[in-house]
Motif scaffolding. Structure first.
Motif, mmCIF file in Angstrom:
data_model
loop_
_atom_site.group_PDB
_atom_site.id
_atom_site.type_symbol
_atom_site.label_atom_id
_atom_site.label_comp_id
_atom_site.label_asym_id
_atom_site.label_seq_id
_atom_site.Cartn_x
_atom_site.Cartn_y
_atom_site.Cartn_z
ATOM 1 N N VAL A 74 0.761 -1.315 0.085
ATOM 2 C CA VAL A 74 -0.034 -0.183 0.085
ATOM 3 C C VAL A 74 0.886 1.313 -0.084
ATOM 4 O O VAL A 74 1.717 1.485 1.053
ATOM 5 N N TYR A 75 0.715 2.168 -0.890
ATOM 6 C CA TYR A 75 1.595 3.435 -0.972
ATOM 7 C C TYR A 75 0.249 4.447 -0.596
ATOM 8 O O TYR A 75 -0.500 4.831 -1.278
ATOM 9 N N ASN A 76 0.836 5.293 0.556
ATOM 10 C CA ASN A 76 -0.189 6.117 1.265
ATOM 11 C C ASN A 76 0.460 7.372 1.336
ATOM 12 O O ASN A 76 -0.246 8.575 1.740
ATOM 13 N N ILE A 123 -1.448 -4.390 -5.367
ATOM 14 C CA ILE A 123 -0.658 -3.077 -4.940
ATOM 15 C C ILE A 123 -1.810 -1.876 -4.962
ATOM 16 O O ILE A 123 -2.389 -1.966 -5.883
ATOM 17 N N LEU A 124 -1.944 -1.248 -3.833
ATOM 18 C CA LEU A 124 -2.989 -0.474 -3.736
ATOM 19 C C LEU A 124 -2.349 1.255 -3.724
ATOM 20 O O LEU A 124 -1.465 1.339 -2.664
ATOM 21 N N LEU A 125 -2.981 1.992 -4.381
ATOM 22 C CA LEU A 125 -2.366 3.462 -4.284
ATOM 23 C C LEU A 125 -3.257 4.502 -3.915
ATOM 24 O O LEU A 125 -4.715 4.221 -4.379
ATOM 25 N N THR A 126 -3.017 5.029 -2.874
ATOM 26 C CA THR A 126 -3.998 5.912 -2.166
ATOM 27 C C THR A 126 -4.132 7.498 -2.942
ATOM 28 O O THR A 126 -2.825 8.160 -3.027
ATOM 29 N N GLY A 127 -5.091 7.624 -3.603
ATOM 30 C CA GLY A 127 -5.131 8.859 -4.302
ATOM 31 C C GLY A 127 -6.218 9.821 -3.659
ATOM 32 O O GLY A 127 -6.542 9.624 -2.254
ATOM 33 N N ALA A 128 -6.707 10.940 -4.391
ATOM 34 C CA ALA A 128 -7.528 11.942 -3.947
ATOM 35 C C ALA A 128 -8.417 12.487 -4.811
ATOM 36 O O ALA A 128 -7.935 12.170 -6.186
ATOM 37 N N SER A 129 -9.402 13.234 -4.538
ATOM 38 C CA SER A 129 -10.341 13.834 -5.294
ATOM 39 C C SER A 129 -9.420 14.801 -6.279
ATOM 40 O O SER A 129 -9.779 15.050 -7.493
ATOM 41 N N ALA A 130 -8.140 15.296 -5.876
ATOM 42 C CA ALA A 130 -7.495 16.219 -6.718
ATOM 43 C C ALA A 130 -6.742 15.526 -7.760
ATOM 44 O O ALA A 130 -6.167 16.245 -8.577
ATOM 45 N N GLY A 131 -6.858 14.270 -7.715
ATOM 46 C CA GLY A 131 -6.308 13.467 -8.954
ATOM 47 C C GLY A 131 -7.294 13.109 -9.862
ATOM 48 O O GLY A 131 -6.932 12.727 -11.077
ATOM 49 N N VAL A 132 -8.491 13.863 -9.926
ATOM 50 C CA VAL A 132 -9.564 13.608 -10.868
ATOM 51 C C VAL A 132 -9.964 14.962 -11.303
ATOM 52 O O VAL A 132 -10.804 15.137 -12.475
ATOM 53 N N LYS A 133 -9.752 15.841 -10.629
ATOM 54 C CA LYS A 133 -10.256 17.421 -10.826
ATOM 55 C C LYS A 133 -9.318 18.225 -10.098
ATOM 56 O O LYS A 133 -9.089 18.173 -8.792
ATOM 57 N N GLY A 134 -8.916 19.496 -10.656
ATOM 58 C CA GLY A 134 -7.799 20.323 -10.133
ATOM 59 C C GLY A 134 -8.642 21.431 -9.280
ATOM 60 O O GLY A 134 -9.596 21.872 -9.733
ATOM 61 N N TYR A 135 -7.929 21.622 -8.223
ATOM 62 C CA TYR A 135 -8.866 22.878 -7.409
ATOM 63 C C TYR A 135 -7.756 24.110 -7.170
ATOM 64 O O TYR A 135 -6.632 23.807 -7.421
ATOM 65 N N PRO A 136 -8.531 25.190 -7.331
ATOM 66 C CA PRO A 136 -7.517 26.485 -7.121
ATOM 67 C C PRO A 136 -6.791 26.489 -5.971
ATOM 68 O O PRO A 136 -7.276 25.861 -5.060
ATOM 69 N N LEU A 137 -5.550 26.986 -6.324
ATOM 70 C CA LEU A 137 -4.705 27.131 -5.040
ATOM 71 C C LEU A 137 -3.927 25.940 -4.482
ATOM 72 O O LEU A 137 -3.263 25.803 -3.675
ATOM 73 N N SER A 138 -4.136 24.786 -5.373
ATOM 74 C CA SER A 138 -3.681 23.485 -5.190
ATOM 75 C C SER A 138 -3.192 22.683 -6.294
ATOM 76 O O SER A 138 -3.190 21.707 -6.341
ATOM 77 N N ALA A 139 -2.718 23.597 -7.251
ATOM 78 C CA ALA A 139 -2.178 23.020 -8.401
ATOM 79 C C ALA A 139 -1.000 21.748 -8.054
ATOM 80 O O ALA A 139 -0.800 20.747 -8.608
ATOM 81 N N PRO A 140 0.033 22.126 -7.117
ATOM 82 C CA PRO A 140 1.241 20.948 -7.124
ATOM 83 C C PRO A 140 0.366 19.706 -6.607
ATOM 84 O O PRO A 140 0.983 18.602 -7.043
ATOM 85 N N PHE A 141 -0.535 19.614 -5.522
ATOM 86 C CA PHE A 141 -1.040 18.428 -5.224
ATOM 87 C C PHE A 141 -1.797 17.690 -6.296
ATOM 88 O O PHE A 141 -1.751 16.430 -6.494
ATOM 89 N N HIS A 165 -2.638 -7.299 -9.232
ATOM 90 C CA HIS A 165 -3.688 -6.602 -9.097
ATOM 91 C C HIS A 165 -3.251 -5.273 -8.559
ATOM 92 O O HIS A 165 -2.478 -5.021 -7.408
ATOM 93 N N VAL A 166 -3.497 -4.082 -9.376
ATOM 94 C CA VAL A 166 -3.179 -2.670 -9.218
ATOM 95 C C VAL A 166 -4.502 -1.824 -8.927
ATOM 96 O O VAL A 166 -5.361 -2.059 -9.901
ATOM 97 N N ALA A 167 -4.570 -1.262 -7.780
ATOM 98 C CA ALA A 167 -5.930 -0.314 -7.823
ATOM 99 C C ALA A 167 -5.497 1.070 -7.083
ATOM 100 O O ALA A 167 -4.685 1.123 -6.274
ATOM 101 N N HIS A 168 -6.351 1.916 -7.796
ATOM 102 C CA HIS A 168 -6.149 3.450 -7.252
ATOM 103 C C HIS A 168 -7.461 3.719 -6.428
ATOM 104 O O HIS A 168 -8.517 3.492 -6.974
ATOM 105 N N TYR A 198 -10.439 -1.392 1.355
ATOM 106 C CA TYR A 198 -9.155 -1.703 0.859
ATOM 107 C C TYR A 198 -9.186 -3.237 0.945
ATOM 108 O O TYR A 198 -8.544 -4.013 -0.043
ATOM 109 N N LEU A 199 -9.614 -3.755 2.108
ATOM 110 C CA LEU A 199 -9.614 -5.207 2.309
ATOM 111 C C LEU A 199 -10.534 -6.043 1.022
ATOM 112 O O LEU A 199 -10.257 -7.029 0.700
ATOM 113 N N GLN A 200 -11.557 -5.203 0.830
ATOM 114 C CA GLN A 200 -12.209 -5.687 -0.239
ATOM 115 C C GLN A 200 -11.620 -5.714 -1.589
ATOM 116 O O GLN A 200 -11.697 -6.890 -2.397
ATOM 117 N N LEU A 201 -10.659 -4.822 -1.719
ATOM 118 C CA LEU A 201 -10.117 -4.783 -3.019
ATOM 119 C C LEU A 201 -9.038 -5.901 -3.258
ATOM 120 O O LEU A 201 -8.744 -6.663 -4.138
#
Length: 222
Positions: A74-76, A123-141, A165-168, A198-201
């Motif tokens: 798990v990459y967190n 392999i499980l990769l922890t993402g965020a809503s910022a990974g599918v939509k960019g927010y103002p003042l948060s470009a680097p994230f 198995h790889v999941a985001h 995560y366990l279900q994945l």
């Protein structure tokens, strides 16, 4: 006993996941830059601890030399810097990319090398809503998390047919914690509930693997 490696371990989600996997019979390994903060969790989950900067290739390689037979990785880690684009510090932007995306590449690379030899692993990769939509003042994230999602999608398409198995996981909402209390209306994500997902994945049949799971509290708009 199967092994699980959690990179970027700390309070909150990774702690809930460590406790859950330990209860489910996994030997848990925890990696973080500061392992002193993991002492209580390590004792509770009977876990080993490893000092590791996730964005350092040599340290990640050493971590996998020690725990490379983990069936679950798990990459967190995340690093967020905020501000107007015109005023952002390039070094801070670079750090966001290194922690959120480059470190994930290092972990996926090391995990894949070992899992492909056995034809199995998760392999499980922890993402965020910022990974599918960019927010103002948060470009680097957003840049880091968009890159993480791209890595996950490419890795899934490459590794799924080879048995890995790889999941985001898109975490779309705030996670409740000791300093961040819930109102009692489940308006914040429960870290134990996220860990259960995560366990279900991890347990998914390869006949119906998911490459991405989006999680949000019921009050979150999308």
């Amino acid at each position: 006993m199967p092994k699980a490696l959690i990179i970027g371990a700390g309070d909150g989600l990774s702690a809930s996941l460590a406790r859950l996997l330990a209860r489910e019979g996994y030997a848990v390994a925890l990696a973080a830059r500061n392992t002193a903060k993991l002492a209580a969790l390590a004792a509770e989950a009977n876990a080993t601890t490893h000092t590791c900067d996730a964005a350092d290739a040599a340290q990640v390689a050493a971590l996998f030399e020690a725990e490379g037979d983990a069936e679950v990785v798990v990459y967190n880690p995340s690093y967020r810097t905020r501000g107007p684009i015109a005023e952002l510090d390039p070094a801070e932007v670079q750090k966001s990319l290194q922690v959120c995306a480059f470190g994930a590449f290092l972990a996926v690379r090391e995990a894949a090398r070992r899992m492909l030899a056995t034809g199995r692993g998760t392999i499980l990769l922890t993402g965020a809503s910022a990974g599918v939509k960019g927010y103002p003042l948060s470009a680097p994230f957003a840049m880091g998390k968009f890159a993480l999602r791209g890595l996950a999608q490419s890795a899934a398409r490459e590794l799924h047919p080879q048995g890995v198995h790889v999941a985001h996981i898109v975490i779309d909402g705030g996670i409740r914690s000791t300093p961040r209390k819930d109102s009692g209306q489940d308006s914040l994500l429960d870290p134990d509930a996220i860990a259960a997902s995560y366990l279900q994945l991890i347990r998914q049949s390869r006949s119906a693997w998911s490459w991405e799971l989006e999680i949000r509290p019921w009050v979150e708009s999308f």
